[in-house]
Design a protein around this motif. Structure first.
Motif, PDB file in Angstrom:
ATOM      1  N   CYS A 415       0.862  -1.188   0.000  1.00  0.00           N
ATOM      2  CA  CYS A 415       0.000   0.000   0.000  1.00  0.00           C
ATOM      3  C   CYS A 415       0.895   1.233   0.000  1.00  0.00           C
ATOM      4  N   ASN A 417       1.686   5.558  -0.437  1.00  0.00           N
ATOM      5  CA  ASN A 417       1.186   6.875  -0.006  1.00  0.00           C
ATOM      6  C   ASN A 417       0.496   6.832   1.348  1.00  0.00           C
ATOM      7  N   GLY A 419      -1.104   4.266   2.768  1.00  0.00           N
ATOM      8  CA  GLY A 419      -2.285   3.409   2.840  1.00  0.00           C
ATOM      9  C   GLY A 419      -2.118   2.304   3.870  1.00  0.00           C
ATOM     10  N   CYS A 431      -6.249  -2.477   0.514  1.00  0.00           N
ATOM     11  CA  CYS A 431      -5.619  -1.236   0.960  1.00  0.00           C
ATOM     12  C   CYS A 431      -6.688  -0.190   1.244  1.00  0.00           C
ATOM     13  N   CYS A 433      -7.052   3.654   1.513  1.00  0.00           N
ATOM     14  CA  CYS A 433      -6.264   4.781   1.035  1.00  0.00           C
ATOM     15  C   CYS A 433      -6.591   6.043   1.827  1.00  0.00           C
ATOM     16  N   PHE A 437      -5.895   9.957  -2.438  1.00  0.00           N
ATOM     17  CA  PHE A 437      -5.297   8.872  -3.204  1.00  0.00           C
ATOM     18  C   PHE A 437      -6.338   7.785  -3.417  1.00  0.00           C
ATOM     19  N   SER A 438      -6.176   7.040  -4.483  1.00  0.00           N
ATOM     20  CA  SER A 438      -7.098   5.963  -4.809  1.00  0.00           C
ATOM     21  C   SER A 438      -6.336   4.866  -5.532  1.00  0.00           C
ATOM     22  N   SER A 441      -3.625  -0.061  -4.810  1.00  0.00           N
ATOM     23  CA  SER A 441      -2.457   0.122  -3.957  1.00  0.00           C
ATOM     24  C   SER A 441      -2.277   1.572  -3.524  1.00  0.00           C
ATOM     25  N   CYS A 442      -3.356   2.386  -3.649  1.00  0.00           N
ATOM     26  CA  CYS A 442      -3.308   3.804  -3.290  1.00  0.00           C
ATOM     27  C   CYS A 442      -2.246   4.539  -4.108  1.00  0.00           C
TER      28      CYS A 442
END
Length: 671
Positions: A415, A417, A419, A431, A433, A437-438, A441-442
């Motif tokens: 993950c 950023n 996450g 994850c 987030c 972020f999206s 895996s963010c």
């Protein structure tokens, strides 16, 4: 049937062959007649009366007459396979009172009557597989009291014929049109091997196996079983079991196999298994080989015990090259047997429980997060104990002291950023987030000011997301969709333009190994509908759609300048360069006119009838006759040679052949 002996007969010298052998056959002592590949519609005639084995396979025999086997009182083996026999007359085998083995496989038989095998009381092996048999008389096998093997697979039977065969050891009725097995179908108390593969069975009633106390081998592969049959708990004598190809089986429980203490070979390939319970094989002490290929394994920490067990156990993993991980993405398509303990995302060492009043330091790295841990129901997925440790399962979240902050033990860069990583109830890595972020895996930053609605952050429950790449491209993220689908063979991606007059959909087939795909050659400032669905299924099943808009086209500037190096004499350079270019153009024009006048004068000297068209320069005439290939936006004719100079240029890539497969050229090579 003694294949080594048969092929050895082909190598015998002519002096070793008996005299009086039928045409096209080879005869040897003791009393073996070998007629393989002999092209005749009848059984060989003139056979020696002391013949014990006759091999007449692949002869083109179409029928058996009344006298086909007369004068062969000691014949024991008869191979008539791979012929074109469509029917058997009654009592045709009656003269063969000593026959032991009869092979009629790969013919065109459609019916077996009660007179077909009359007189064959010594018969032990009867092979009828790969015919077109639709009906077998209830009394067809009543006189075969010494029969040991009966093979009926790959026919068109709708039910199992009555089998009152006390000596039968092997029965194969696989791949017929039998949709259900009735109680009492197998009345053979000594049966050791039963094969009922490929019948579409959804269940196995225990009544079917009431009299099969001596069963050692059971093949129920390629059926529609939804779970491991409960009848296995009473088949304590099984040594070989195949459940392969029952794709509805998604879970194995040790208690379902607890009675199989004598099992030596187990095939659980091509099921829908994400994991195998820890210590699953501990209840199978005599196991020698296991096949687990073609399963969508989740190679996360709860499955890490399996690779250590395979390396330290004498059990052989068959089809190991086809036993691979399906999830998470970093392990996808990797060989399960080659993974190390750390590859499963497990902690390197067990985390000790801190004493009260102390604080456990957190390591720096992408695991740490200040976000609160997910609910206990979400993170309590079990992980494997270290090698040699106890079988007690530990939770994913490490034990914490009263003052120690939350800590997530996830694989590196799972993950991004900031996450938070966690395991859901299906042991899938997910994850959470942070804001802004999206993505699975963010990894995607939300830019609401530059991204059209519904293109960056999918709403809750959506399985694909789209982001803009340019005015003519959209990138579709497929990771969440692939992770949410079990047994996904591929992704069918469909897109169509909702803004233009042509709304016909374009469909692409993508492999599961492709986590994202960029759709190119789209119209700028247009709304597109994109749908992702499972490959091989109906478009309405499991499909998810969303709409996205391409960015407006950037304004086109027509100013084209040659690079100019600015020096202290820059103004002089800007004045000299255009002047030199004008002089060069004038010289070229004069040379062209001179060449044209001379060429025309020479043409005129050749006399009348010679075309003196001004379009004589090489390449120019060809280009103009084809109406400027560059502007016509089409492929030049194959019979027109390309010019060798710069008088006419055709584009290297035409707009009618856009590249839409993420490769420089060519069609997609996924399927």
């Amino acid at each position: 049937m003694e294949s080594l002996t048969l092929w050895a007969l082909l190598l015998l010298p002519p002096t070793a062959l008996a005299l009086g052998c039928p045409t096209g056959c080879q005869c040897s002592q003791p009393q073996v007649v070998f007629c393989a590949g002999r092209r005749s519609h009848e059984v060989p005639r003139g056979l020696p009366p002391d013949t014990t084995s006759l091999y007449a396979f692949e002869n083109g025999i179409t029928a058996l007459g009344d006298g086909s086997f007369r004068g062969l009182p000691v014949l024991q083996q008869l191979d008539l396979s791979q012929n074109e026999i469509a029917a058997l007359q009654g009592d045709v085998f009656q003269p063969l009172s000593s026959l032991v083995n009869l092979d009629l496989s790969s013919n065109q038989l459609r019916e077996i009557t009660n007179e077909t095998f009359r007189g064959l009381r010594r018969l032990e092996r009867l092979y009828l597989e790969r015919n077109q048999i639709q009906h077998i008389h209830p009394a067809a096998f009543d006189t075969l009291e010494n029969l040991l093997e009966l093979k009926l697979q790959h026919n068109q039977l709708r039910s199992v014929p009555p089998l009152n065969l006390p000596s039968l050891l092997l029965l194969d009725v696989s791949h017929n049109a039998i949709t259900a097995l009735e109680a009492g179908a197998f009345r053979a108390g000594n049966l050791e091997s039963l094969r009922v593969a490929g019948l579409g069975l959804s269940r196995l009633d225990e009544e079917l196996f009431e009299s099969l106390e001596n069963l050692h081998e059971l093949d129920v592969s390629d059926n529609a079983l939804g779970s491991v049959p409960a009848v296995l708990r009473r088949l304590r004598g099984l040594t070989k079991l195949s459940l392969a190809g029952n794709a509805r089986i998604a879970q194995l429980r040790a208690e379902d196999f607890g009675a199989l203490r004598n099992l030596q070979e187990l095939d659980i390939s091509n099921l829908n298994l994400n994991t195998i319970p820890r210590d699953f094989f501990s209840g199978l002490p005599r196991l020698r080989a296991v096949t687990a290929a073609e399963n969508p394994f989740n190679c996360v920490c709860p499955l890490s015990w399996l690779t250590r067990w395979l390396r330290g156990s004498p059990v052989a993993l068959r089809r190991s090259e086809e036993t691979r991980c399906h999830f998470p993405p970093k392990n996808a398509a990797k060989l399960l047997q080659h993974l190390e303990y750390a590859d499963f995302g497990c902690p390197a060492t067990p985390t000790p429980t801190p004493t009260p009043g102390t604080t456990s330091p957190l390591p720096a790295g992408p695991f740490s997060t200040s976000r609160p841990p997910p609910p206990a129901a979400s993170v309590a997925a079990p992980t494997a104990a270290p090698v040699g440790g106890s079988s007690t399962l530990a939770p994913l979240t490490a034990p914490q002291g009263p003052t120690s902050p939350a800590r997530q033990l996830c694989p590196p860069r799972t993950c991004l950023n900031g996450g938070t990583c966690w395991l859901d109830t299906h042991h899938h890595l997910q994850c959470r987030c942070p804001a802004g972020f999206s993505g699975p895996s963010c990894e995607a930053e939300v830019r609401r000011t530059t991204t059209a609605p519904d293109t960056q952050v999918p709403a809750r429950g959506k399985r694909i997301s789209v982001k803009q790449v340019g005015s003519s491209s959209l990138t579709v993220d497929l990771r969440s969709y692939q992770q949410a689908k079990d047994q996904l063979k591929g992704v069918r991606l469909t897109y169509r333009n909702l803004s233009g007059p042509d709304k016909r959909p374009v469909t692409l087939s993508l492999p599961t190994s492709l986590s994202e795909y960029t759709v190119r050659a789209l119209r700028p400032n247009a709304t597109y509908r994109l749908c992702a669905g499972p490959l091989g299924e109906k478009p309405s099943e499991g499909e998810f759609c969303l709409e996205a808009r391409t960015a407006p086209a950037a304004p086109v500037t027509h100013q084209q300048h040659l690079p100019v190096t600015q020096t202290k004499d820059g103004n002089l350079t800007l004045m000299v360069v255009p002047a030199v270019a004008a002089v060069l153009l004038l010289v070229i024009a004069v040379a062209a006119v001179t060449y044209y006048l001379r060429h025309r004068r020479a043409k005129a000297q050749d006399g009348p009838g010679v075309d003196a068209s001004p379009l004589e320069l090489e390449g120019v005439k060809t280009c103009l006759e084809n109406k400027d290939l560059a502007a016509q936006n089409s492929k030049p004719p194959e019979d027109v040679a390309a010019p060798n100079d710069l008088d006419c240029e055709a584009p290297l890539m035409h707009q009618r052949y856009p590249s839409n497969n993420n490769t420089p050229a060519g069609k997609p090579a996924y399927f």
